[in-house]
Design a protein around this motif. Sequence first.
Motif, PDB file in Angstrom:
ATOM      1  N   GLU A 126       0.775  -1.174   0.152  1.00 23.14           N
ATOM      2  CA  GLU A 126       0.005  -0.036   0.048  1.00 23.14           C
ATOM      3  C   GLU A 126       0.773   1.493  -0.059  1.00 23.14           C
ATOM      4  OE1 GLU A 126       0.275  -2.155   2.586  1.00 23.14           O
ATOM      5  OE2 GLU A 126       0.346  -1.237   4.306  1.00 23.14           O
TER       6      GLU A 126
ATOM      7  N   HIS B 152      -8.689  -3.683  -0.838  1.00 28.05           N
ATOM      8  CA  HIS B 152      -7.524  -3.848   0.535  1.00 28.05           C
ATOM      9  C   HIS B 152      -6.644  -2.669   0.558  1.00 28.05           C
ATOM     10  CE1 HIS B 152      -5.260  -6.352   3.512  1.00 28.05           C
ATOM     11  NE2 HIS B 152      -4.235  -5.704   2.952  1.00 28.05           N
ATOM     12  N   GLU B 153      -5.883  -2.538  -0.822  1.00 26.23           N
ATOM     13  CA  GLU B 153      -4.925  -1.732  -0.713  1.00 26.23           C
ATOM     14  C   GLU B 153      -5.379  -0.103  -0.489  1.00 26.23           C
ATOM     15  OE1 GLU B 153      -1.999  -2.926  -0.035  1.00 26.23           O
ATOM     16  OE2 GLU B 153      -2.423  -5.047  -0.669  1.00 26.23           O
TER      17      GLU B 153
ATOM     18  N   HIS C  47      -6.017   0.930   2.824  1.00 27.33           N
ATOM     19  CA  HIS C  47      -4.700   1.249   3.620  1.00 27.33           C
ATOM     20  C   HIS C  47      -4.282   2.510   3.740  1.00 27.33           C
ATOM     21  CE1 HIS C  47      -3.169  -2.548   5.220  1.00 27.33           C
ATOM     22  NE2 HIS C  47      -2.997  -3.135   4.043  1.00 27.33           N
TER      23      HIS C  47
ATOM     24  N   GLU D 200      -3.614  -4.231   8.891  1.00 30.81           N
ATOM     25  CA  GLU D 200      -4.166  -5.457   7.991  1.00 30.81           C
ATOM     26  C   GLU D 200      -5.422  -5.941   8.520  1.00 30.81           C
ATOM     27  OE1 GLU D 200      -2.579  -5.649   5.625  1.00 30.81           O
ATOM     28  OE2 GLU D 200      -0.558  -4.908   6.064  1.00 30.81           O
TER      29      GLU D 200
ATOM     30  N   ALA E  94      -7.711  -2.974   6.710  1.00 29.94           N
ATOM     31  CA  ALA E  94      -7.907  -3.287   5.216  1.00 29.94           C
ATOM     32  C   ALA E  94      -8.317  -4.588   5.063  1.00 29.94           C
ATOM     33  CB  ALA E  94      -6.275  -3.203   4.671  1.00 29.94           C
TER      34      ALA E  94
ATOM     35  N   TYR F 291      -4.404 -10.478   9.535  1.00 30.87           N
ATOM     36  CA  TYR F 291      -5.263  -9.798   8.739  1.00 30.87           C
ATOM     37  C   TYR F 291      -6.844 -10.327   8.968  1.00 30.87           C
ATOM     38  CZ  TYR F 291      -1.564  -9.171   5.311  1.00 30.87           C
ATOM     39  OH  TYR F 291      -0.225  -8.701   4.643  1.00 30.87           O
TER      40      TYR F 291
HETATM   41 ZN    ZN Z   1      -2.773  -5.138   3.745  1.00 29.07          ZN
END
Ligand code: ZN
Length: 517
Positions: A346, A369-370, A373, A392, A395, A445
Amino acid sequence: MTPRKLTIPAVLVVLAAACSPGTTPTTTTTTSTTITIPTTSTTAAESTSTVPPVTTTAPPTTMAPPPTDDPTAVGGLGAAGIGDEYFPELGNPGYDVSHYTLDLEFDPASGQLVGQATIEAVATDTLTSVNLDFARLDVERVGVDGSPAQFGEVREDLIVVPGAPIAAGEAFLVTVDYSGVPGAVTSTAIPLGVGWLDSGTGQHYVVAEPDAAHTWFPGNDHPLDKATFTFRLTVPDGVTAAANGALIDELDAGDRTTWVWEMDRPMATYLATVVIGDFTIVRDQAASADAGIPIRHVLPGSTTVADWPGLERQGEMVAFLSELFGPYPFDRYGIAIVDGFGAALENQTLSLFDTNLATSAFFEDVLIHEVAHQWYGDSVSPAAWRDIWLNEGFASYAEWLWLEREAGREELEAGIAAERALFASAGLPPPGDPPPWDLFNASVYRVGAMTLHALRLTVGDEAFFETLRRYAADFRDANASTEDFVGLAEEISGIELDDLFDAWLYDPEVPPFPAPG
Ligand code: ZN
Ligand code: TRP
Protein backbone atom coordinates in the motif's frame (compact mmCIF):
# COMPACT_ATOMS: atom_id res chain seq x y z
CA MET A 1 1.69 -32.11 10.35
CA THR A 2 -1.58 -32.77 8.58
CA PRO A 3 -2.41 -30.37 5.78
CA ARG A 4 -5.59 -28.46 6.38
CA LYS A 5 -7.61 -25.84 4.66
CA LEU A 6 -7.15 -22.30 5.75
CA THR A 7 -8.22 -19.01 4.37
CA ILE A 8 -5.22 -16.92 3.64
CA PRO A 9 -5.14 -13.24 2.86
CA ALA A 10 -5.64 -12.69 -0.84
CA VAL A 11 -3.00 -10.03 -0.63
CA LEU A 12 -0.44 -12.65 0.25
CA VAL A 13 -1.74 -15.42 -1.99
CA VAL A 14 1.13 -15.26 -4.41
CA LEU A 15 3.53 -15.21 -1.51
CA ALA A 16 1.91 -18.23 0.10
CA ALA A 17 2.24 -20.12 -3.15
CA ALA A 18 5.88 -19.18 -3.31
CA CYS A 19 6.37 -20.45 0.24
CA SER A 20 4.72 -23.80 -0.22
CA PRO A 21 6.93 -26.80 0.49
CA GLY A 22 9.49 -27.66 -2.11
CA THR A 23 9.81 -24.21 -3.59
CA THR A 24 11.87 -21.25 -2.66
CA PRO A 25 10.52 -17.72 -2.69
CA THR A 26 12.07 -16.51 -5.88
CA THR A 27 10.74 -13.81 -8.11
CA THR A 28 8.70 -14.64 -11.14
CA THR A 29 10.43 -13.66 -14.30
CA THR A 30 9.43 -13.57 -17.90
CA THR A 31 11.73 -12.97 -20.77
CA SER A 32 9.64 -10.57 -22.75
CA THR A 33 8.30 -7.13 -21.97
CA THR A 34 5.10 -7.86 -23.85
CA ILE A 35 2.30 -8.16 -21.37
CA THR A 36 -0.06 -11.05 -21.83
CA ILE A 37 -3.36 -10.77 -20.04
CA PRO A 38 -4.60 -14.23 -19.11
CA THR A 39 -8.35 -14.58 -19.27
CA THR A 40 -8.38 -17.18 -16.53
CA SER A 41 -6.68 -17.18 -13.20
CA THR A 42 -3.65 -19.35 -12.71
CA THR A 43 -3.28 -18.86 -8.98
CA ALA A 44 -4.62 -20.89 -6.07
CA ALA A 45 -8.25 -21.79 -5.42
CA GLU A 46 -10.77 -19.26 -6.57
CA SER A 47 -13.62 -17.70 -4.75
CA THR A 48 -16.69 -16.85 -6.67
CA SER A 49 -18.97 -15.57 -3.98
CA THR A 50 -19.08 -15.13 -0.28
CA VAL A 51 -16.24 -17.05 1.25
CA PRO A 52 -12.85 -15.56 0.51
CA PRO A 53 -10.17 -17.64 -1.17
CA VAL A 54 -9.54 -20.96 0.50
CA THR A 55 -6.43 -22.74 -0.44
CA THR A 56 -5.33 -26.28 0.02
CA THR A 57 -1.68 -25.41 0.12
CA ALA A 58 0.14 -25.46 3.42
CA PRO A 59 -1.28 -22.89 5.81
CA PRO A 60 0.87 -19.87 6.52
CA THR A 61 1.35 -20.86 10.10
CA THR A 62 4.07 -19.01 11.86
CA MET A 63 7.55 -19.92 10.86
CA ALA A 64 10.30 -20.88 13.19
CA PRO A 65 12.25 -17.93 14.54
CA PRO A 66 15.39 -17.45 12.49
CA PRO A 67 18.60 -18.16 14.35
CA THR A 68 19.97 -14.70 14.89
CA ASP A 69 21.87 -12.89 17.56
CA ASP A 70 19.80 -10.73 19.81
CA PRO A 71 20.47 -7.28 18.34
CA THR A 72 19.90 -5.62 21.68
CA ALA A 73 22.76 -7.61 23.12
CA VAL A 74 25.28 -5.71 21.04
CA GLY A 75 25.02 -2.49 22.99
CA GLY A 76 26.79 0.72 22.12
CA LEU A 77 25.71 3.34 19.65
CA GLY A 78 24.45 0.96 16.98
CA ALA A 79 21.76 -0.48 19.16
CA ALA A 80 20.03 2.84 19.81
CA GLY A 81 16.53 2.71 18.34
CA ILE A 82 13.31 4.62 18.79
CA GLY A 83 12.00 2.06 21.28
CA ASP A 84 10.05 -0.41 19.15
CA GLU A 85 10.31 -3.79 20.84
CA TYR A 86 9.97 -5.58 17.47
CA PHE A 87 12.80 -3.61 15.84
CA PRO A 88 15.11 -2.46 18.64
CA GLU A 89 17.60 -0.88 16.26
CA LEU A 90 15.23 0.98 13.96
CA GLY A 91 14.36 4.63 14.24
CA ASN A 92 16.12 7.13 16.39
CA PRO A 93 14.91 9.37 19.16
CA GLY A 94 16.43 12.84 19.49
CA TYR A 95 15.26 14.43 16.26
CA ASP A 96 12.22 14.70 14.08
CA VAL A 97 12.56 14.67 10.29
CA SER A 98 10.28 17.10 8.45
CA HIS A 99 11.36 16.52 4.85
CA TYR A 100 13.50 14.19 2.75
CA THR A 101 14.81 15.20 -0.66
CA LEU A 102 16.08 12.10 -2.46
CA ASP A 103 18.13 12.94 -5.51
CA LEU A 104 18.78 9.59 -7.18
CA GLU A 105 20.55 8.79 -10.42
CA PHE A 106 19.87 5.21 -11.44
CA ASP A 107 21.31 3.19 -14.28
CA PRO A 108 19.00 0.23 -14.98
CA ALA A 109 21.66 -1.54 -17.05
CA SER A 110 24.24 -1.78 -14.27
CA GLY A 111 21.92 -1.37 -11.28
CA GLN A 112 24.16 1.43 -10.02
CA LEU A 113 22.59 4.11 -7.83
CA VAL A 114 24.22 7.44 -7.09
CA GLY A 115 22.26 9.32 -4.48
CA GLN A 116 22.15 12.42 -2.40
CA ALA A 117 19.71 12.51 0.50
CA THR A 118 18.94 15.86 2.10
CA ILE A 119 17.28 15.48 5.46
CA GLU A 120 15.58 18.45 7.12
CA ALA A 121 15.02 17.81 10.80
CA VAL A 122 14.50 19.43 14.19
CA ALA A 123 16.41 18.29 17.27
CA THR A 124 14.17 17.19 20.12
CA ASP A 125 17.17 16.73 22.41
CA THR A 126 20.68 18.14 22.51
CA LEU A 127 22.55 16.16 19.87
CA THR A 128 26.28 15.51 19.87
CA SER A 129 25.63 13.00 17.10
CA VAL A 130 22.80 12.32 14.68
CA ASN A 131 22.08 8.62 14.17
CA LEU A 132 20.48 7.72 10.85
CA ASP A 133 19.35 4.26 9.87
CA PHE A 134 21.28 3.23 6.78
CA ALA A 135 22.61 -0.04 5.45
CA ARG A 136 24.10 -1.60 2.36
CA LEU A 137 25.28 1.37 0.30
CA ASP A 138 28.54 3.29 0.49
CA VAL A 139 28.61 6.70 2.09
CA GLU A 140 30.98 9.11 0.42
CA ARG A 141 30.33 12.41 2.14
CA VAL A 142 28.16 13.86 4.87
CA GLY A 143 27.38 17.50 5.60
CA VAL A 144 25.53 19.22 8.43
CA ASP A 145 24.12 22.67 7.71
CA GLY A 146 26.43 23.01 4.73
CA SER A 147 29.68 22.05 6.49
CA PRO A 148 31.47 18.72 6.10
CA ALA A 149 30.83 16.42 9.04
CA GLN A 150 32.54 13.36 10.42
CA PHE A 151 30.67 10.12 10.19
CA GLY A 152 30.98 6.46 11.03
CA GLU A 153 28.94 3.35 10.51
CA VAL A 154 27.93 0.93 13.24
CA ARG A 155 25.78 -2.00 12.21
CA GLU A 156 22.82 -0.40 10.38
CA ASP A 157 23.34 3.10 11.71
CA LEU A 158 25.14 5.99 10.06
CA ILE A 159 26.40 8.16 12.89
CA VAL A 160 26.98 11.78 11.95
CA VAL A 161 28.99 14.04 14.20
CA PRO A 162 28.26 17.75 13.66
CA GLY A 163 31.01 20.33 14.25
CA ALA A 164 29.17 21.51 17.37
CA PRO A 165 26.28 19.99 19.32
CA ILE A 166 22.82 20.79 18.00
CA ALA A 167 20.57 22.32 20.65
CA ALA A 168 17.13 20.92 21.41
CA GLY A 169 14.54 22.72 19.29
CA GLU A 170 17.03 23.69 16.59
CA ALA A 171 16.40 22.92 12.94
CA PHE A 172 19.27 21.31 11.04
CA LEU A 173 20.00 19.85 7.63
CA VAL A 174 22.01 16.71 6.90
CA THR A 175 23.19 15.80 3.41
CA VAL A 176 24.44 12.30 2.64
CA ASP A 177 26.15 11.45 -0.66
CA TYR A 178 26.11 7.75 -1.33
CA SER A 179 26.32 5.13 -4.05
CA GLY A 180 26.24 1.44 -4.75
CA VAL A 181 24.02 -1.26 -6.14
CA PRO A 182 20.87 -1.50 -4.04
CA GLY A 183 19.10 -4.84 -3.91
CA ALA A 184 16.87 -7.29 -2.13
CA VAL A 185 17.35 -7.98 1.54
CA THR A 186 15.66 -10.50 3.79
CA SER A 187 13.38 -8.86 6.28
CA THR A 188 13.46 -10.25 9.79
CA ALA A 189 9.66 -9.96 9.82
CA ILE A 190 8.32 -11.33 6.54
CA PRO A 191 9.62 -14.13 4.33
CA LEU A 192 9.84 -12.01 1.21
CA GLY A 193 12.72 -10.25 -0.45
CA VAL A 194 12.27 -6.56 0.29
CA GLY A 195 14.20 -3.45 -0.60
CA TRP A 196 15.18 -2.19 -4.04
CA LEU A 197 14.08 -5.06 -6.29
CA ASP A 198 15.02 -6.03 -9.82
CA SER A 199 12.22 -7.92 -11.58
CA GLY A 200 14.57 -9.48 -14.09
CA THR A 201 12.29 -8.05 -16.78
CA GLY A 202 13.79 -4.57 -16.82
CA GLN A 203 11.79 -3.17 -13.92
CA HIS A 204 13.23 -1.82 -10.68
CA TYR A 205 11.06 -0.86 -7.74
CA VAL A 206 10.99 -0.55 -3.97
CA VAL A 207 8.90 -2.57 -1.51
CA ALA A 208 10.09 -1.75 1.99
CA GLU A 209 7.53 -2.71 4.63
CA PRO A 210 8.43 -3.06 7.41
CA ASP A 211 12.19 -2.61 7.73
CA ALA A 212 13.87 -2.03 4.35
CA ALA A 213 13.53 1.72 3.72
CA HIS A 214 16.99 2.30 5.18
CA THR A 215 18.51 0.01 2.53
CA TRP A 216 17.97 2.69 -0.14
CA PHE A 217 18.04 6.02 1.70
CA PRO A 218 19.33 7.16 5.09
CA GLY A 219 16.73 8.36 7.56
CA ASN A 220 14.72 7.77 10.68
CA ASP A 221 13.27 4.43 9.69
CA HIS A 222 10.23 4.04 11.91
CA PRO A 223 6.60 5.04 11.26
CA LEU A 224 6.68 7.28 14.35
CA ASP A 225 8.75 9.80 12.38
CA LYS A 226 6.76 10.75 9.28
CA ALA A 227 7.92 13.37 6.83
CA THR A 228 7.13 14.86 3.44
CA PHE A 229 9.28 13.81 0.46
CA THR A 230 10.68 15.16 -2.79
CA PHE A 231 12.02 12.58 -5.25
CA ARG A 232 14.31 13.64 -8.09
CA LEU A 233 14.87 10.51 -10.16
CA THR A 234 17.34 10.67 -13.03
CA VAL A 235 17.11 7.79 -15.51
CA PRO A 236 18.02 7.26 -19.18
CA ASP A 237 15.68 8.85 -21.72
CA GLY A 238 12.85 6.50 -22.62
CA VAL A 239 12.68 5.00 -19.13
CA THR A 240 9.84 6.05 -16.79
CA ALA A 241 10.55 6.83 -13.13
CA ALA A 242 7.65 7.18 -10.71
CA ALA A 243 7.32 7.71 -6.97
CA ASN A 244 4.72 8.63 -4.39
CA GLY A 245 2.55 11.72 -4.83
CA ALA A 246 2.43 14.12 -7.74
CA LEU A 247 4.62 14.25 -10.83
CA ILE A 248 5.61 17.89 -10.85
CA ASP A 249 8.35 18.02 -13.49
CA GLU A 250 10.23 16.12 -16.15
CA LEU A 251 13.58 17.84 -16.61
CA ASP A 252 15.93 17.36 -19.51
CA ALA A 253 19.32 16.14 -18.27
CA GLY A 254 21.20 15.48 -21.53
CA ASP A 255 20.58 11.90 -22.57
CA ARG A 256 18.71 11.42 -19.32
CA THR A 257 15.54 12.76 -17.73
CA THR A 258 14.94 13.81 -14.15
CA TRP A 259 11.45 12.92 -12.94
CA VAL A 260 10.41 15.06 -10.00
CA TRP A 261 7.74 13.70 -7.68
CA GLU A 262 6.40 15.34 -4.57
CA MET A 263 4.64 13.78 -1.58
CA ASP A 264 3.31 16.76 0.29
CA ARG A 265 1.70 14.98 3.25
CA PRO A 266 3.64 13.20 6.01
CA MET A 267 4.62 9.66 5.05
CA ALA A 268 6.18 6.79 6.98
CA THR A 269 9.55 5.74 5.51
CA TYR A 270 8.33 2.21 4.73
CA LEU A 271 5.73 3.62 2.33
CA ALA A 272 8.22 5.51 0.17
CA THR A 273 8.63 3.90 -3.23
CA VAL A 274 10.11 4.30 -6.67
CA VAL A 275 9.13 2.41 -9.82
CA ILE A 276 11.53 2.50 -12.78
CA GLY A 277 11.21 0.84 -16.19
CA ASP A 278 9.02 0.63 -19.24
CA PHE A 279 5.80 2.05 -17.80
CA THR A 280 3.08 4.44 -18.88
CA ILE A 281 1.48 6.91 -16.48
CA VAL A 282 -2.22 6.53 -17.19
CA ARG A 283 -4.82 9.00 -15.95
CA ASP A 284 -8.26 7.44 -15.60
CA GLN A 285 -10.76 10.24 -16.16
CA ALA A 286 -13.87 8.18 -15.41
CA ALA A 287 -12.41 6.78 -12.18
CA SER A 288 -11.22 10.26 -11.17
CA ALA A 289 -14.76 11.58 -11.62
CA ASP A 290 -16.14 8.76 -9.43
CA ALA A 291 -13.48 9.20 -6.76
CA GLY A 292 -13.48 13.01 -6.66
CA ILE A 293 -9.67 12.94 -6.74
CA PRO A 294 -7.27 12.25 -9.62
CA ILE A 295 -6.65 8.54 -10.23
CA ARG A 296 -3.39 7.87 -12.06
CA HIS A 297 -1.76 4.49 -12.50
CA VAL A 298 1.72 3.37 -13.49
CA LEU A 299 1.07 0.54 -15.93
CA PRO A 300 3.56 -1.72 -17.67
CA GLY A 301 4.43 -1.16 -21.32
CA SER A 302 1.70 0.67 -23.10
CA THR A 303 -1.16 -1.12 -21.36
CA THR A 304 -4.24 0.82 -20.34
CA VAL A 305 -6.87 0.43 -17.62
CA ALA A 306 -8.92 -1.75 -19.99
CA ASP A 307 -6.10 -4.31 -20.09
CA TRP A 308 -6.45 -4.97 -16.35
CA PRO A 309 -10.03 -6.11 -15.72
CA GLY A 310 -11.25 -4.91 -12.33
CA LEU A 311 -9.05 -1.83 -12.31
CA GLU A 312 -11.84 0.26 -13.83
CA ARG A 313 -13.64 0.00 -10.47
CA GLN A 314 -10.91 1.78 -8.51
CA GLY A 315 -12.69 5.15 -8.49
CA GLU A 316 -15.92 3.57 -7.31
CA MET A 317 -13.97 1.96 -4.47
CA VAL A 318 -12.51 5.29 -3.36
CA ALA A 319 -15.99 6.81 -3.36
CA PHE A 320 -17.46 3.87 -1.42
CA LEU A 321 -14.78 3.94 1.28
CA SER A 322 -14.96 7.75 1.55
CA GLU A 323 -18.61 7.37 2.55
CA LEU A 324 -17.72 4.90 5.29
CA PHE A 325 -14.30 6.11 6.49
CA GLY A 326 -14.52 9.86 5.79
CA PRO A 327 -12.72 11.85 3.07
CA TYR A 328 -9.88 10.13 1.20
CA PRO A 329 -6.78 11.35 3.09
CA PHE A 330 -4.51 12.32 0.16
CA ASP A 331 -4.87 14.30 -3.04
CA ARG A 332 -4.51 11.44 -5.52
CA TYR A 333 -4.34 7.67 -5.83
CA GLY A 334 -3.31 4.92 -8.19
CA ILE A 335 -1.46 1.64 -8.48
CA ALA A 336 1.70 0.43 -10.15
CA ILE A 337 1.75 -3.08 -11.62
CA VAL A 338 5.17 -4.72 -11.51
CA ASP A 339 6.62 -8.18 -12.06
CA GLY A 340 7.61 -10.61 -9.42
CA PHE A 341 7.48 -9.47 -5.77
CA GLY A 342 4.71 -11.88 -4.89
CA ALA A 343 2.13 -9.64 -3.22
CA ALA A 344 0.73 -6.13 -3.06
CA LEU A 345 1.81 -3.20 -0.93
CA GLU A 346 0.00 0.00 0.00
CA ASN A 347 2.68 2.58 -0.78
CA GLN A 348 1.24 6.02 -0.05
CA THR A 349 -0.87 7.20 -3.03
CA LEU A 350 0.78 4.53 -5.23
CA SER A 351 0.10 0.94 -4.16
CA LEU A 352 2.20 -1.75 -5.83
CA PHE A 353 0.71 -4.93 -7.28
CA ASP A 354 2.44 -8.03 -8.54
CA THR A 355 1.40 -8.74 -12.15
CA ASN A 356 0.26 -12.23 -11.11
CA LEU A 357 -2.05 -10.77 -8.48
CA ALA A 358 -3.41 -8.20 -10.93
CA THR A 359 -4.42 -11.02 -13.26
CA SER A 360 -5.81 -13.29 -10.54
CA ALA A 361 -9.36 -13.85 -9.31
CA PHE A 362 -8.45 -11.85 -6.18
CA PHE A 363 -7.58 -8.60 -7.95
CA GLU A 364 -10.73 -6.78 -6.83
CA ASP A 365 -10.32 -7.89 -3.19
CA VAL A 366 -6.77 -6.66 -3.18
CA LEU A 367 -7.67 -3.38 -4.92
CA ILE A 368 -10.11 -2.56 -2.13
CA HIS A 369 -7.60 -3.80 0.49
CA GLU A 370 -4.75 -1.58 -0.65
CA VAL A 371 -6.85 1.53 -1.12
CA ALA A 372 -8.34 1.03 2.38
CA HIS A 373 -4.76 1.14 3.72
CA GLN A 374 -4.51 4.74 2.53
CA TRP A 375 -6.77 5.61 5.50
CA TYR A 376 -5.58 2.86 7.86
CA GLY A 377 -1.86 2.29 7.72
CA ASP A 378 -0.77 5.25 5.62
CA SER A 379 -2.62 8.31 6.94
CA VAL A 380 -3.05 6.71 10.39
CA SER A 381 0.10 4.64 10.97
CA PRO A 382 0.87 2.21 13.77
CA ALA A 383 2.77 3.65 16.72
CA ALA A 384 4.50 0.28 17.16
CA TRP A 385 4.92 -2.67 14.80
CA ARG A 386 3.22 -5.01 17.29
CA ASP A 387 0.00 -3.12 16.44
CA ILE A 388 0.15 -4.15 12.76
CA TRP A 389 -3.44 -5.50 13.01
CA LEU A 390 -4.48 -1.81 12.95
CA ASN A 391 -3.28 -1.86 9.33
CA GLU A 392 -4.06 -5.35 8.12
CA GLY A 393 -7.22 -6.07 10.11
CA PHE A 394 -8.77 -2.79 8.91
CA ALA A 395 -7.81 -3.27 5.26
CA SER A 396 -9.10 -6.85 5.39
CA TYR A 397 -12.38 -5.63 6.90
CA ALA A 398 -12.72 -3.29 3.92
CA GLU A 399 -12.79 -6.42 1.74
CA TRP A 400 -15.78 -7.63 3.79
CA LEU A 401 -17.45 -4.23 3.48
CA TRP A 402 -17.05 -4.40 -0.30
CA LEU A 403 -18.58 -7.88 -0.28
CA GLU A 404 -21.45 -6.57 1.85
CA ARG A 405 -22.08 -3.83 -0.68
CA GLU A 406 -21.97 -6.26 -3.59
CA ALA A 407 -23.81 -9.20 -2.04
CA GLY A 408 -25.60 -7.99 1.10
CA ARG A 409 -25.34 -8.33 4.86
CA GLU A 410 -26.42 -11.96 4.95
CA GLU A 411 -23.59 -12.99 2.68
CA LEU A 412 -21.17 -11.06 4.88
CA GLU A 413 -22.40 -12.80 8.04
CA ALA A 414 -22.27 -16.25 6.45
CA GLY A 415 -18.83 -15.70 4.97
CA ILE A 416 -17.25 -14.29 8.09
CA ALA A 417 -18.75 -17.03 10.29
CA ALA A 418 -17.35 -19.70 7.96
CA GLU A 419 -13.97 -18.08 8.06
CA ARG A 420 -14.06 -17.75 11.85
CA ALA A 421 -14.58 -21.51 12.07
CA LEU A 422 -11.51 -22.15 9.93
CA PHE A 423 -9.34 -19.92 12.08
CA ALA A 424 -10.73 -21.34 15.33
CA SER A 425 -8.89 -24.56 14.58
CA ALA A 426 -5.86 -23.15 12.80
CA GLY A 427 -3.71 -22.59 15.85
CA LEU A 428 -2.31 -19.24 14.74
CA PRO A 429 -1.17 -16.65 17.28
CA PRO A 430 -3.75 -13.98 18.17
CA PRO A 431 -3.67 -10.87 15.97
CA GLY A 432 -2.56 -8.47 18.71
CA ASP A 433 0.58 -10.45 19.43
CA PRO A 434 2.21 -11.55 16.18
CA PRO A 435 5.62 -13.22 16.30
CA PRO A 436 8.30 -10.66 15.35
CA TRP A 437 9.61 -13.08 12.67
CA ASP A 438 6.15 -13.50 11.09
CA LEU A 439 4.53 -10.13 11.54
CA PHE A 440 2.17 -10.55 8.59
CA ASN A 441 0.76 -13.98 9.44
CA ALA A 442 -2.83 -14.63 8.36
CA SER A 443 -4.31 -14.10 11.83
CA VAL A 444 -3.28 -10.44 11.80
CA TYR A 445 -5.36 -9.98 8.65
CA ARG A 446 -8.33 -12.24 9.07
CA VAL A 447 -8.83 -12.49 12.84
CA GLY A 448 -7.94 -8.77 12.93
CA ALA A 449 -10.89 -8.15 10.59
CA MET A 450 -13.11 -10.39 12.73
CA THR A 451 -12.17 -8.25 15.74
CA LEU A 452 -13.69 -5.25 13.96
CA HIS A 453 -16.76 -7.28 13.09
CA ALA A 454 -17.16 -8.28 16.75
CA LEU A 455 -16.94 -4.59 17.66
CA ARG A 456 -19.58 -3.74 15.05
CA LEU A 457 -21.95 -6.41 16.40
CA THR A 458 -21.42 -5.13 19.94
CA VAL A 459 -21.82 -1.37 19.45
CA GLY A 460 -24.10 -1.31 16.40
CA ASP A 461 -23.50 0.12 12.94
CA GLU A 462 -23.88 3.76 13.85
CA ALA A 463 -21.30 3.81 16.66
CA PHE A 464 -19.04 1.45 14.69
CA PHE A 465 -18.77 3.60 11.56
CA GLU A 466 -18.57 6.76 13.66
CA THR A 467 -15.58 5.17 15.41
CA LEU A 468 -13.88 4.33 12.09
CA ARG A 469 -14.40 7.89 10.85
CA ARG A 470 -13.25 9.56 14.06
CA TYR A 471 -10.18 7.30 14.16
CA ALA A 472 -9.23 8.37 10.61
CA ALA A 473 -9.90 12.04 11.39
CA ASP A 474 -8.32 12.29 14.86
CA PHE A 475 -5.09 10.49 13.91
CA ARG A 476 -4.77 11.77 10.35
CA ASP A 477 -1.11 12.10 9.25
CA ALA A 478 -0.09 10.69 12.60
CA ASN A 479 0.20 7.45 14.58
CA ALA A 480 -2.15 5.44 16.74
CA SER A 481 -1.95 2.48 19.08
CA THR A 482 -4.46 -0.26 19.86
CA GLU A 483 -5.17 1.61 23.09
CA ASP A 484 -6.04 4.76 21.13
CA PHE A 485 -8.52 2.86 19.00
CA VAL A 486 -10.12 1.03 21.92
CA GLY A 487 -10.40 4.30 23.85
CA LEU A 488 -12.18 5.96 20.95
CA ALA A 489 -14.56 3.02 20.48
CA GLU A 490 -15.44 3.15 24.20
CA GLU A 491 -15.92 6.91 24.14
CA ILE A 492 -18.26 6.79 21.14
CA SER A 493 -20.27 3.73 22.18
CA GLY A 494 -20.34 4.39 25.93
CA ILE A 495 -19.59 0.68 26.39
CA GLU A 496 -16.66 -0.81 28.29
CA LEU A 497 -14.81 -2.82 25.63
CA ASP A 498 -11.58 -4.05 27.25
CA ASP A 499 -12.85 -7.61 27.62
CA LEU A 500 -13.98 -7.77 24.00
CA PHE A 501 -10.66 -6.53 22.60
CA ASP A 502 -8.59 -8.59 25.04
CA ALA A 503 -10.33 -11.76 23.94
CA TRP A 504 -10.10 -11.06 20.20
CA LEU A 505 -6.61 -9.58 20.12
CA TYR A 506 -4.67 -11.46 22.78
CA ASP A 507 -6.41 -14.74 23.56
CA PRO A 508 -5.05 -17.70 21.57
CA GLU A 509 -8.61 -19.04 21.24
CA VAL A 510 -10.68 -17.28 18.58
CA PRO A 511 -13.79 -16.10 20.47
CA PRO A 512 -17.36 -16.61 19.22
CA PHE A 513 -19.02 -13.58 17.66
CA PRO A 514 -21.20 -11.68 20.11
CA ALA A 515 -24.95 -11.53 19.49
CA PRO A 516 -25.84 -8.28 17.71
CA GLY A 517 -26.30 -5.60 20.40
ZN1 ZN B 1 -2.59 -5.10 3.84
N1 TRP C 1 1.10 -4.57 3.73
C1 TRP C 1 1.01 -5.57 2.68
C2 TRP C 1 -0.50 -5.81 2.51
O1 TRP C 1 -1.16 -5.09 1.89
C3 TRP C 1 1.73 -6.84 3.01
C4 TRP C 1 3.22 -6.69 3.05
C5 TRP C 1 3.98 -6.32 4.11
C6 TRP C 1 4.12 -6.88 1.99
N2 TRP C 1 5.30 -6.26 3.77
C7 TRP C 1 5.40 -6.61 2.48
C8 TRP C 1 3.97 -7.24 0.68
C9 TRP C 1 6.53 -6.67 1.65
C10 TRP C 1 5.08 -7.32 -0.14
C11 TRP C 1 6.35 -7.03 0.34
O2 TRP C 1 -1.08 -6.68 3.07
